[in-house]
Design an enzyme around this catalytic site. Structure first.
Site, PDB file in Angstrom:
ATOM      1  N   ARG A 148       0.730  -1.116   0.154  1.00 29.27           N
ATOM      2  CA  ARG A 148       0.051  -0.209   0.076  1.00 29.27           C
ATOM      3  C   ARG A 148       1.038   1.155   0.067  1.00 29.27           C
ATOM      4  O   ARG A 148       2.159   1.342   0.610  1.00 29.27           O
ATOM      5  CB  ARG A 148      -0.901  -0.105   1.292  1.00 29.27           C
ATOM      6  CG  ARG A 148      -1.850  -1.117   1.339  1.00 29.27           C
ATOM      7  CD  ARG A 148      -2.740  -1.070   2.441  1.00 29.27           C
ATOM      8  NE  ARG A 148      -3.798  -2.128   2.702  1.00 29.27           N
ATOM      9  CZ  ARG A 148      -3.683  -3.272   3.394  1.00 29.27           C
ATOM     10  NH1 ARG A 148      -2.427  -3.415   3.922  1.00 29.27           N
ATOM     11  NH2 ARG A 148      -4.426  -4.314   3.497  1.00 29.27           N
ATOM     12  N   LYS A 172      -2.827  -2.476   7.901  1.00 28.63           N
ATOM     13  CA  LYS A 172      -3.936  -1.917   8.200  1.00 28.63           C
ATOM     14  C   LYS A 172      -4.223  -2.797   9.658  1.00 28.63           C
ATOM     15  O   LYS A 172      -4.253  -3.985   9.843  1.00 28.63           O
ATOM     16  CB  LYS A 172      -5.117  -1.958   7.358  1.00 28.63           C
ATOM     17  CG  LYS A 172      -5.068  -1.019   6.260  1.00 28.63           C
ATOM     18  CD  LYS A 172      -6.335  -1.262   5.308  1.00 28.63           C
ATOM     19  CE  LYS A 172      -6.449  -0.035   4.410  1.00 28.63           C
ATOM     20  NZ  LYS A 172      -7.831  -0.274   3.485  1.00 28.63           N
ATOM     21  N   HIS A 237      -2.168   2.760  -5.825  1.00 25.32           N
ATOM     22  CA  HIS A 237      -3.325   1.648  -5.734  1.00 25.32           C
ATOM     23  C   HIS A 237      -3.318   0.712  -7.229  1.00 25.32           C
ATOM     24  O   HIS A 237      -3.493  -0.564  -6.996  1.00 25.32           O
ATOM     25  CB  HIS A 237      -4.673   2.023  -5.362  1.00 25.32           C
ATOM     26  CG  HIS A 237      -5.177   1.086  -4.375  1.00 25.32           C
ATOM     27  ND1 HIS A 237      -4.843   0.682  -3.197  1.00 25.32           N
ATOM     28  CD2 HIS A 237      -6.597   0.436  -4.444  1.00 25.32           C
ATOM     29  CE1 HIS A 237      -5.378  -0.001  -2.641  1.00 25.32           C
ATOM     30  NE2 HIS A 237      -6.554  -0.080  -3.256  1.00 25.32           N
ATOM     31  N   ARG A 240      -0.569  -1.812  -7.018  1.00 27.54           N
ATOM     32  CA  ARG A 240      -0.837  -2.800  -6.166  1.00 27.54           C
ATOM     33  C   ARG A 240      -1.912  -3.712  -6.885  1.00 27.54           C
ATOM     34  O   ARG A 240      -1.699  -4.986  -6.751  1.00 27.54           O
ATOM     35  CB  ARG A 240      -1.465  -2.217  -4.787  1.00 27.54           C
ATOM     36  CG  ARG A 240      -1.914  -3.341  -3.724  1.00 27.54           C
ATOM     37  CD  ARG A 240      -2.283  -2.461  -2.641  1.00 27.54           C
ATOM     38  NE  ARG A 240      -3.167  -3.221  -1.540  1.00 27.54           N
ATOM     39  CZ  ARG A 240      -2.696  -3.871  -0.725  1.00 27.54           C
ATOM     40  NH1 ARG A 240      -1.546  -4.465  -0.516  1.00 27.54           N
ATOM     41  NH2 ARG A 240      -3.546  -4.577  -0.105  1.00 27.54           N
ATOM     42  N   HIS A 263      -4.780  -8.679   3.338  1.00 29.84           N
ATOM     43  CA  HIS A 263      -6.242  -8.701   3.294  1.00 29.84           C
ATOM     44  C   HIS A 263      -6.581  -9.553   4.796  1.00 29.84           C
ATOM     45  O   HIS A 263      -6.250 -10.836   4.897  1.00 29.84           O
ATOM     46  CB  HIS A 263      -7.089  -9.342   2.247  1.00 29.84           C
ATOM     47  CG  HIS A 263      -7.072  -8.197   1.010  1.00 29.84           C
ATOM     48  ND1 HIS A 263      -7.099  -8.711  -0.195  1.00 29.84           N
ATOM     49  CD2 HIS A 263      -6.496  -6.902   0.713  1.00 29.84           C
ATOM     50  CE1 HIS A 263      -6.804  -7.663  -1.138  1.00 29.84           C
ATOM     51  NE2 HIS A 263      -6.510  -6.739  -0.448  1.00 29.84           N
ATOM     52  N   TYR A 272     -10.068  -9.937  -7.308  1.00 28.78           N
ATOM     53  CA  TYR A 272      -9.184 -10.177  -8.322  1.00 28.78           C
ATOM     54  C   TYR A 272      -9.421 -11.201  -9.315  1.00 28.78           C
ATOM     55  O   TYR A 272      -8.707 -11.492 -10.437  1.00 28.78           O
ATOM     56  CB  TYR A 272      -7.837 -10.377  -7.958  1.00 28.78           C
ATOM     57  CG  TYR A 272      -7.113  -9.105  -7.430  1.00 28.78           C
ATOM     58  CD1 TYR A 272      -6.896  -8.153  -7.984  1.00 28.78           C
ATOM     59  CD2 TYR A 272      -7.145  -9.134  -5.968  1.00 28.78           C
ATOM     60  CE1 TYR A 272      -6.324  -6.693  -7.274  1.00 28.78           C
ATOM     61  CE2 TYR A 272      -6.692  -7.595  -5.313  1.00 28.78           C
ATOM     62  CZ  TYR A 272      -6.345  -6.712  -5.876  1.00 28.78           C
ATOM     63  OH  TYR A 272      -6.116  -5.528  -5.309  1.00 28.78           O
TER      64      TYR A 272
END
Length: 302
Positions: A148, A172, A237, A240, A263, A272
């Site tokens: 990120r 995150k 992004h 990414r 994630h 994806y």
């Protein structure tokens, strides 16, 4: 607006998110904005009832569905916090609107487009111009590791061991993960580490701390323009997404991809799969017992 005496307030909620969930600064700022917006419509937010919250749907009717969903999510978590703290026994958030939103499909760059940017960056970094070498390292890290933007610009020297091709990333929610670094990215990063200004703990320092996400965004778009690509098609992004998509096309397992991207939920990674339908069809045909590579092939051989 003052909160009733004894009631946990927005500050208490944000402190909990930071201490117990490791919420990132940007997450905390977003929650603060959302809850303060709600407080403008419902002043005694901690004591609000279902009827009070039902009125928010009308007050926020002009918001985009994604914005409305985010604000309602912040409120639901706030009332869950009040219940956990023993301040309330009921949860009025059931009266909040539930907008239906579709997760947008990621914008994609083809392998050829990424290669065009890499060639441009390599040509500019052929000498020892520090800014050009830094740009090459940033690009290689985005595409070679799927970081990120915030994770990349805030890298510190102690997270980049010179004797191992792995990064120690805190993503995150304070979640930690190990991220492999491609050989090309490692080489570009090594060049930059020799040229970077000394005295900072950040891999990509600036005068105050480290380069910002906004500056990274600007630099990538400027590079895309010099490479002959539409600048609007490129962002950290998007690179990414390219990392994830191209790995999946190359046969990467979805669970592995989930780990690499950091994630928390596999459902986030599954977005994806839409870009690789052709490979999935080929896989079924080759591996399924009734596919071309299964019974049909054996019957032909017999």
């Amino acid at each position: 607006m003052a909160t009733p005496k004894g009631a946990p307030d927005i500050e208490d909620f944000l402190q909990m998110l930071s201490a117990e969930r490791g919420a990132a600064r940007n997450t905390l700022l977003a929650y603060r904005r959302d809850l303060e917006s709600a407080e403008e419509e419902v002043p005694l937010l901690a004591d609000a009832g279902a009827d009070d919250l039902a009125g928010l749907g009308k007050a926020w009717r002009d918001l985009a569905p994604s914005t409305l969903a985010r604000r309602c999510s912040a409120l639901r978590q706030f009332y869950g916090f009040l219940i956990d703290e023993g301040y309330r026994e009921d949860d009025p958030s059931g009266a909040l609107p539930r907008p239906k939103i579709r997760r947008p499909l990621p914008r994609l760059l083809s392998r050829e487009q990424v290669e065009t940017m890499l060639v441009q960056a390599e040509e500019e970094a052929a000498g020892d111009n520090p800014l050009a070498v830094r740009m090459l390292a940033l690009l290689e890290m985005l595409y070679g590791s799927g970081l990120r933007a915030t994770e990349l610009v805030s890298l510190t020297l102690d997270t980049v061991p010179r004797d191992a091709p792995l990064l120690h990333i805190t993503g995150k929610g304070g979640q930690q993960r190990m991220v492999p670094v491609s050989t090309r990215a490692r080489q570009a990063l090594s060049r930059w580490l020799e040229l970077r200004p000394k005295g900072s703990r950040y891999v990509f320092p600036s005068r105050k701390a480290h380069i910002t996400r906004i500056r990274l965004f600007q630099m990538l778009r400027e590079l895309a323009g010099r490479a002959g690509l539409p600048p609007s098609s490129v962002s950290p992004h998007v690179l990414r997404h390219a990392f994830a998509t191209h790995l999946l096309e190359g046969g990467a397992d979805l669970r592995v991809l989930q780990t690499l991207l950091g994630h928390a939920d596999i459902a986030t990674t599954q977005i994806y799969t839409h870009v690789d339908s052709a490979r999935l069809v080929e896989l079924v045909n080759a591996r399924h017992p009734l596919g071309a590579g299964g019974l049909a092939a054996r019957r032909k051989a017999d």
